[in-house]
Scaffold this active site. Structure first.
Site, PDB file in Angstrom:
ATOM      1  N   GLY A   6      47.316  51.032  43.062  1.00  0.00           N
ATOM      2  CA  GLY A   6      46.780  51.024  41.710  1.00  0.00           C
ATOM      3  C   GLY A   6      45.352  51.547  41.747  1.00  0.00           C
ATOM      4  N   SER A   8      42.049  52.711  39.804  1.00  0.00           N
ATOM      5  CA  SER A   8      41.327  52.642  38.534  1.00  0.00           C
ATOM      6  C   SER A   8      40.161  53.625  38.473  1.00  0.00           C
ATOM      7  CB  SER A   8      40.789  51.231  38.315  1.00  0.00           C
ATOM      8  OG  SER A   8      39.771  50.940  39.262  1.00  0.00           O
ATOM      9  N   GLY A   9      39.695  54.071  39.652  1.00  0.00           N
ATOM     10  CA  GLY A   9      38.527  54.942  39.697  1.00  0.00           C
ATOM     11  C   GLY A   9      37.254  54.187  39.996  1.00  0.00           C
ATOM     12  N   GLY A  10      37.329  52.855  40.056  1.00  0.00           N
ATOM     13  CA  GLY A  10      36.167  52.047  40.421  1.00  0.00           C
ATOM     14  C   GLY A  10      35.949  52.047  41.920  1.00  0.00           C
ATOM     15  N   ASP A  12      36.038  49.673  44.097  1.00  0.00           N
ATOM     16  CA  ASP A  12      36.980  48.868  44.882  1.00  0.00           C
ATOM     17  C   ASP A  12      38.286  49.613  45.149  1.00  0.00           C
ATOM     18  OD1 ASP A  12      35.069  46.889  44.776  1.00  0.00           O
ATOM     19  OD2 ASP A  12      36.035  45.780  43.163  1.00  0.00           O
ATOM     20  N   SER A  13      38.861  50.176  44.107  1.00  0.00           N
ATOM     21  CA  SER A  13      40.129  50.887  44.308  1.00  0.00           C
ATOM     22  C   SER A  13      39.915  52.173  45.102  1.00  0.00           C
ATOM     23  CB  SER A  13      40.809  51.186  42.966  1.00  0.00           C
ATOM     24  OG  SER A  13      40.077  52.113  42.201  1.00  0.00           O
ATOM     25  N   CYS A  89      46.878  39.621  32.481  1.00  0.00           N
ATOM     26  CA  CYS A  89      47.045  41.059  32.704  1.00  0.00           C
ATOM     27  C   CYS A  89      47.614  41.334  34.097  1.00  0.00           C
ATOM     28  CB  CYS A  89      45.716  41.774  32.524  1.00  0.00           C
ATOM     29  SG  CYS A  89      45.806  43.569  32.757  1.00  0.00           S
ATOM     30  N   GLY A 114      42.900  47.107  44.878  1.00  0.00           N
ATOM     31  CA  GLY A 114      41.585  46.888  45.464  1.00  0.00           C
ATOM     32  C   GLY A 114      41.027  45.503  45.197  1.00  0.00           C
ATOM     33  N   CYS A 189      37.713  44.162  30.602  1.00  0.00           N
ATOM     34  CA  CYS A 189      37.693  45.623  30.421  1.00  0.00           C
ATOM     35  C   CYS A 189      37.687  46.054  28.968  1.00  0.00           C
ATOM     36  CB  CYS A 189      38.871  46.255  31.168  1.00  0.00           C
ATOM     37  SG  CYS A 189      40.508  45.793  30.537  1.00  0.00           S
TER      38      CYS A 189
END
Length: 243
Positions: A6, A8-10, A12-13, A89, A114, A189
């Site tokens: 998964g 997200s672009g952050g 952590d991921s 979620c 992440g 978010c």
């Protein structure tokens, strides 16, 4: 082994993607489309997958996210409850719809994220446990995940601190993406930086101004504009000074 992450672009991921790529998994990435404001996020993800040379898929969950998460969030506050949208979620969206898509459609053998958490077994029973970084532990927010999902999970950041993971992502952002990496947000978010009151003001039909008394020791000590702006046990932010 086929692993779907998964993404997200952050930070952590991104760190999780780099780690899994270096471990030579057959890695694919999956991004959950949850709102109409994710264009900058998708642009960054496009650069990441090109540099890492991994395939990427987008799963449109906007309608389900609005119904299962945002409506739950609003209705909870409306009835004087304090919701936990991230936990719901994770159960319904990320490790629900997202996991199902990764396993059934993308034919993943494992599903990775992440999160700062870990997977373990107790007497043969799969469980989510805390990772190394207790200050950034996210196992609580994963507590509602269906137990059948747990054996399929990988958390690449389980034995890392937030700082270590950020440094991995930052180095990649500096050298490969040529961008300044932002630290992952811990906020809800869909609030997008707004306060609860600012967010609720977008739904005047649900949260109209409804004045009432604030009573302490049988005396009226102030007034409020709606009970749903507050939560049980709250002391700060009432606009009342009681010493």
């Amino acid at each position: 082994m086929n692993v779907v992450l998964g993404l997200s672009g952050g930070s952590d991921s991104l760190a999780a993607a780099i780690i899994l790529k270096n471990q030579n998994y057959n890695l694919s990435s999956l991004t959950f489309l949850l709102s109409d404001t994710q264009k900058p996020q998708l642009s960054l993800i496009s650069k990441i997958i090109q540099k890492l040379e991994i395939s990427h898929y987008i799963l449109d969950l906007r309608k389900k996210f609005e119904k299962k998460i945002i409506e739950y969030f609003l209705s909870s506050y409306k009835t004087a409850k304090t919701p936990n949208p991230c936990a719901i979620c994770n159960k319904e969206i990320k490790f629900g719809e997202g996991f199902k898509y990764a396993i059934e459609v993308l034919k993943a053998e494992k599903f990775a994220t992440g999160h700062f958490a870990d997977v373990d077994y107790y007497k043969g029973y799969p469980l989510i446990k805390r990772g190394k970084d207790l200050k950034k532990d996210q196992s609580y927010f994963l507590a509602l995940i269906n137990k059948e999902v747990i054996p399929f999970l990988i958390f690449p950041l389980a034995q890392m601190t937030k700082h270590q993971a950020y440094q991995i992502a930052k180095k990649f952002a500096d050298t490969e993406l040529k961008i300044e990496l932002k630290k992952s947000s811990q906020d809800i978010c869909f609030l997008k930086g707004k306060t609860l009151k600012e967010f609720f003001s977008e739904f005047p039909e649900l949260f109209p101004e409804k004045k009432g008394e604030i009573i302490y020791k049988n005396k009226v000590v102030g007034y409020h504009s709606g009970f749903y702006w507050f939560t049980i046990g709250q002391r700060k932010g009432l606009g009342v000074r009681l010493g």
